[in-house]
Design a protein around this motif. Structure first.
Motif, PDB file in Angstrom:
ATOM      1  N   PHE A 250       0.814  -1.216   0.000  1.00  0.00           N
ATOM      2  CA  PHE A 250       0.000   0.000   0.000  1.00  0.00           C
ATOM      3  C   PHE A 250       0.848   1.267   0.000  1.00  0.00           C
ATOM      4  CE2 PHE A 250      -3.287  -3.040   1.291  1.00  0.00           C
ATOM      5  CZ  PHE A 250      -4.322  -2.618   0.466  1.00  0.00           C
ATOM      6  N   LEU A 251       2.022   1.233   0.620  1.00  0.00           N
ATOM      7  CA  LEU A 251       2.931   2.377   0.526  1.00  0.00           C
ATOM      8  C   LEU A 251       3.394   2.579  -0.912  1.00  0.00           C
ATOM      9  CD1 LEU A 251       5.103   1.974   3.762  1.00  0.00           C
ATOM     10  CD2 LEU A 251       3.518   3.831   3.244  1.00  0.00           C
ATOM     11  N   SER A 252       3.676   1.481  -1.616  1.00  0.00           N
ATOM     12  CA  SER A 252       4.085   1.567  -3.021  1.00  0.00           C
ATOM     13  C   SER A 252       2.960   2.123  -3.882  1.00  0.00           C
ATOM     14  CB  SER A 252       4.504   0.184  -3.545  1.00  0.00           C
ATOM     15  OG  SER A 252       5.659  -0.265  -2.879  1.00  0.00           O
ATOM     16  N   ALA A 253       1.723   1.702  -3.592  1.00  0.00           N
ATOM     17  CA  ALA A 253       0.587   2.210  -4.358  1.00  0.00           C
ATOM     18  C   ALA A 253       0.441   3.722  -4.182  1.00  0.00           C
ATOM     19  CB  ALA A 253      -0.695   1.502  -3.914  1.00  0.00           C
ATOM     20  N   THR A 254       0.635   4.203  -2.948  1.00  0.00           N
ATOM     21  CA  THR A 254       0.569   5.645  -2.703  1.00  0.00           C
ATOM     22  C   THR A 254       1.697   6.375  -3.424  1.00  0.00           C
ATOM     23  OG1 THR A 254      -0.446   5.269  -0.541  1.00  0.00           O
ATOM     24  CG2 THR A 254       0.562   7.423  -0.905  1.00  0.00           C
ATOM     25  N   ALA A 255       2.893   5.783  -3.414  1.00  0.00           N
ATOM     26  CA  ALA A 255       4.034   6.395  -4.108  1.00  0.00           C
ATOM     27  C   ALA A 255       3.776   6.505  -5.605  1.00  0.00           C
ATOM     28  CB  ALA A 255       5.298   5.569  -3.847  1.00  0.00           C
ATOM     29  N   VAL A 256       3.187   5.477  -6.200  1.00  0.00           N
ATOM     30  CA  VAL A 256       2.884   5.509  -7.633  1.00  0.00           C
ATOM     31  C   VAL A 256       1.784   6.533  -7.909  1.00  0.00           C
ATOM     32  CG1 VAL A 256       1.986   4.185  -9.585  1.00  0.00           C
ATOM     33  CG2 VAL A 256       3.633   3.145  -8.028  1.00  0.00           C
ATOM     34  N   ALA A 257       0.755   6.564  -7.058  1.00  0.00           N
ATOM     35  CA  ALA A 257      -0.322   7.532  -7.246  1.00  0.00           C
ATOM     36  C   ALA A 257       0.218   8.964  -7.203  1.00  0.00           C
ATOM     37  CB  ALA A 257      -1.391   7.341  -6.169  1.00  0.00           C
ATOM     38  N   ALA A 258       1.185   9.211  -6.316  1.00  0.00           N
ATOM     39  CA  ALA A 258       1.775  10.554  -6.209  1.00  0.00           C
ATOM     40  C   ALA A 258       2.461  10.972  -7.500  1.00  0.00           C
ATOM     41  CB  ALA A 258       2.764  10.594  -5.052  1.00  0.00           C
ATOM     42  N   ARG A 259       2.964  10.000  -8.253  1.00  0.00           N
ATOM     43  CA  ARG A 259       3.633  10.302  -9.519  1.00  0.00           C
ATOM     44  C   ARG A 259       2.662  10.701 -10.623  1.00  0.00           C
ATOM     45  NH1 ARG A 259       6.962   7.423  -6.505  1.00  0.00           N
ATOM     46  NH2 ARG A 259       9.201   7.356  -6.931  1.00  0.00           N
ATOM     47  N   PHE A 260       1.369  10.464 -10.389  1.00  0.00           N
ATOM     48  CA  PHE A 260       0.360  10.881 -11.356  1.00  0.00           C
ATOM     49  C   PHE A 260      -0.220  12.253 -11.036  1.00  0.00           C
ATOM     50  CE2 PHE A 260      -0.180   6.133 -11.945  1.00  0.00           C
ATOM     51  CZ  PHE A 260       0.393   6.115 -13.218  1.00  0.00           C
ATOM     52  N   ALA A 267      -7.264  11.580  -4.554  1.00  0.00           N
ATOM     53  CA  ALA A 267      -8.381  10.660  -4.783  1.00  0.00           C
ATOM     54  C   ALA A 267      -8.045   9.259  -4.287  1.00  0.00           C
ATOM     55  CB  ALA A 267      -8.715  10.621  -6.273  1.00  0.00           C
ATOM     56  N   HIS A 268      -6.798   8.847  -4.490  1.00  0.00           N
ATOM     57  CA  HIS A 268      -6.372   7.528  -4.012  1.00  0.00           C
ATOM     58  C   HIS A 268      -6.465   7.462  -2.490  1.00  0.00           C
ATOM     59  CE1 HIS A 268      -4.144   3.784  -3.724  1.00  0.00           C
ATOM     60  NE2 HIS A 268      -3.302   4.353  -2.885  1.00  0.00           N
ATOM     61  N   GLN A 269      -6.087   8.544  -1.827  1.00  0.00           N
ATOM     62  CA  GLN A 269      -6.160   8.577  -0.362  1.00  0.00           C
ATOM     63  C   GLN A 269      -7.604   8.422   0.105  1.00  0.00           C
ATOM     64  OE1 GLN A 269      -4.046   8.368   1.894  1.00  0.00           O
ATOM     65  NE2 GLN A 269      -4.899   9.232   3.780  1.00  0.00           N
ATOM     66  N   ILE A 270      -8.533   9.102  -0.557  1.00  0.00           N
ATOM     67  CA  ILE A 270      -9.948   8.993  -0.181  1.00  0.00           C
ATOM     68  C   ILE A 270     -10.422   7.558  -0.330  1.00  0.00           C
ATOM     69  CG2 ILE A 270     -12.289   9.632  -0.862  1.00  0.00           C
ATOM     70  CD1 ILE A 270     -11.133  12.390  -1.675  1.00  0.00           C
ATOM     71  N   ALA A 271     -10.156   6.965  -1.504  1.00  0.00           N
ATOM     72  CA  ALA A 271     -10.646   5.612  -1.779  1.00  0.00           C
ATOM     73  C   ALA A 271      -9.990   4.581  -0.879  1.00  0.00           C
ATOM     74  CB  ALA A 271     -10.416   5.265  -3.252  1.00  0.00           C
ATOM     75  N   VAL A 272      -8.677   4.701  -0.661  1.00  0.00           N
ATOM     76  CA  VAL A 272      -7.983   3.677   0.111  1.00  0.00           C
ATOM     77  C   VAL A 272      -8.353   3.767   1.593  1.00  0.00           C
ATOM     78  CG1 VAL A 272      -5.779   4.787   0.790  1.00  0.00           C
ATOM     79  CG2 VAL A 272      -5.809   2.392   0.113  1.00  0.00           C
ATOM     80  N   GLN A 273      -8.588   4.970   2.102  1.00  0.00           N
ATOM     81  CA  GLN A 273      -9.002   5.093   3.502  1.00  0.00           C
ATOM     82  C   GLN A 273     -10.415   4.545   3.713  1.00  0.00           C
ATOM     83  OE1 GLN A 273      -7.102   5.802   6.123  1.00  0.00           O
ATOM     84  NE2 GLN A 273      -5.409   5.954   4.677  1.00  0.00           N
ATOM     85  N   ASP A 341     -12.181  19.872  -4.337  1.00  0.00           N
ATOM     86  CA  ASP A 341     -11.419  20.048  -5.576  1.00  0.00           C
ATOM     87  C   ASP A 341     -12.052  19.203  -6.689  1.00  0.00           C
ATOM     88  OD1 ASP A 341      -9.456  19.658  -7.666  1.00  0.00           O
ATOM     89  OD2 ASP A 341      -7.948  20.419  -6.284  1.00  0.00           O
ATOM     90  N   PRO A 342     -12.494  19.819  -7.789  1.00  0.00           N
ATOM     91  CA  PRO A 342     -13.117  19.045  -8.876  1.00  0.00           C
ATOM     92  C   PRO A 342     -12.180  17.990  -9.470  1.00  0.00           C
ATOM     93  CG  PRO A 342     -13.496  21.396  -9.161  1.00  0.00           C
ATOM     94  CD  PRO A 342     -12.491  21.260  -8.057  1.00  0.00           C
ATOM     95  N   GLY A 343     -10.892  18.308  -9.532  1.00  0.00           N
ATOM     96  CA  GLY A 343      -9.931  17.347 -10.083  1.00  0.00           C
ATOM     97  C   GLY A 343      -9.828  16.092  -9.235  1.00  0.00           C
ATOM     98  N   VAL A 344      -9.832  16.273  -7.910  1.00  0.00           N
ATOM     99  CA  VAL A 344      -9.773  15.125  -6.998  1.00  0.00           C
ATOM    100  C   VAL A 344     -11.036  14.282  -7.141  1.00  0.00           C
ATOM    101  CG1 VAL A 344      -9.739  14.437  -4.572  1.00  0.00           C
ATOM    102  CG2 VAL A 344      -8.240  16.271  -5.365  1.00  0.00           C
TER     103      VAL A 344
END
Length: 441
Positions: A250-260, A267-273, A341-344
């Motif tokens: 899950f740390l790796s998934a957050t790191a990859v999401a940050a690169r986008f 949005a990933h933080q909302i869904a994963v939490q 935020d509309p983008g999130v």
């Protein structure tokens, strides 16, 4: 139907499962709810104390995770002893688990006095006001580590003997006291952030003391037995390695999401939490499975244990479907609770279909995790989690980064991770190799 099978079928009734799962859910939710109260109280002190609490609280969460490992390992072993008709031996498992928890807790408390400052500076990224405040909070709050881990061991053996009333009282009462004590110490007493740490340590110590007193009242030998403690350490080691595989994934998934970009990681933080929240609720069912499966196998009823496992898996799937319906219905509303935020919100809609689809699958997986932990089949779970993480989740999310698949690619990787575990767990359930009878495994 044989008498043992009839008995197991009665034990496996939804009402019986709920009688164990619902109190466990309240206990699981008590600590996160207290953290919310603590955050609300400290948040009014300003930006630096709130940031310091976030850093120190992250470390304390990891300590609590160690407690979960101890609790899960104890529940299955204690339940087997209880199921075999030897209640004293079931409680004795709790004695040894409590010695293990106390030893680790004391080491953690002492260790934080030595390395708390360096750890806070590492997490913050260097010296400064936040690092200094976090270190001070952590050194005081860590004094409650022995109590926190004692409470975890206590939850384990009491669930094993299918006593759900005392854990509820022993966890809720100290947390309610701490929720009242925290604002009093922070504001009228003028302790500020220190008051939060003191309230936390008091709650954990009181909770651990209540569980320790319950052991004393059982009138069993309190002498440490190194051989049993070593057996529990092996079980805890396997659960710990399994947990590390989850954390790395899950740390790796957050790191990859940050690169986008910021919108994607938000949005990933909302869904994963939200995923973690639904997992918390379903974990209560897994805890009921641990106690009931352990007791059935301890009683020598492998046929009943298999029937119980199938029923728990179906209940997990049904709960997952219910969550899926609710989450799908809230698709246009829930993300806006967490971000304006509309983008999130747009990015959240990319992850949302995967999030919905994962619920029924995850419901079965979490339930069967509890079945195998209760059966003591932890090595299989450890190996499965490592293989699914290294062979599925991690390659998939980094491939999503390489191919620029965005948040959808990350959640497709998470789905692959869950599907791999589901298939392997169903195969294990069908094989019956997990259903080893006897007081211990």
């Amino acid at each position: 139907m044989s008498q043992t099978t009839a008995t197991a079928a009665g034990v496996a009734s939804p009402r019986r499962i709920a009688s164990l799962a619902l109190p466990a859910l309240v206990v699981l939710a008590a600590e996160p709810l207290y953290v919310l109260v603590d955050t609300a109280v400290v948040g009014h002190l300003g930006r630096v104390p709130l940031a310091a609490l976030a850093v120190g609280g992250t470390v304390l969460t990891l300590i609590a995770w160690l407690g979960t490992v101890v609790a899960y390992g104890t529940t299955g072993r204690s339940a087997r002893r209880f199921g075999s008709g030897d209640r004293a031996a079931a409680v004795a498992e709790g004695v040894q688990a409590s010695w293990l928890a106390l030893g680790v807790g004391v080491l953690v408390a002492l260790g934080m006095q030595v390395v708390g400052g360096a750890l806070a500076r590492t997490l913050v990224g260097g010296p400064g006001d936040v690092a200094a405040a976090a270190a001070q909070w952590l050194r005081i709050a860590a004094l409650g580590a022995p109590g926190l881990l004692l409470a975890a061991a206590g939850n384990g053996w009491l669930r094993g003997i299918q006593d759900t009333r005392r854990p509820l009282l022993f966890v809720l009462a100290p947390n309610l006291l701490s929720a009242l004590l925290c604002p009093l110490l922070v504001y009228p007493a003028g302790l500020g952030l220190i008051g939060s740490a003191v309230a936390n340590a008091v709650a954990q110590t009181l909770s651990g003391g209540l569980f320790a007193a319950a052991l004393v009242r059982e009138r069993v030998s309190l002498r440490p037995r190194p051989r049993v403690i070593r057996q529990q350490l092996v079980l805890s080691r396997d659960l710990l390695i399994r947990g590390v595989a989850f954390q790395a994934s899950f740390l790796s998934a957050t790191a990859v999401a940050a690169r986008f970009g910021a919108a994607a990681v938000g949005a990933h933080q909302i869904a994963v939490q939200l995923w973690f929240f639904t997992a918390l609720v379903l974990d209560a069912l897994a805890i009921a499975a641990q106690a009931l499966i352990g007791a059935a196998l301890g009683a020598g009823d492998d046929v009943g244990a298999r029937a119980l496992a199938r029923r728990i898996a179906l209940l997990g799937g049904a709960c997952g479907v219910a969550f899926a319906v609710l989450i799908a219905a809230g698709a246009g509303v829930v993300p806006s609770w967490f971000s304006s935020d509309p983008g999130v919100r747009d990015q959240a809609m990319v992850a949302w279909p995967w999030f919905v689809a994962l619920q029924p699958l995850g419901g079965v997986v979490f339930a069967l995790d509890g079945v195998l932990i209760g059966a003591g089949d932890v090595r299989y779970l450890r190996n499965l989690t490592i293989v699914a993480a290294l062979g599925g989740f991690l390659p998939a999310i980094w491939l999503a980064y390489g191919l620029d698949l965005g948040l959808g690619g990350i959640w497709a990787g998470l789905t692959l991770f869950v599907v791999l575990r589901l298939v392997a767990l169903l195969l294990r359930l069908r094989s019956g190799g997990w259903a080893v009878v006897g007081a211990v495994r």
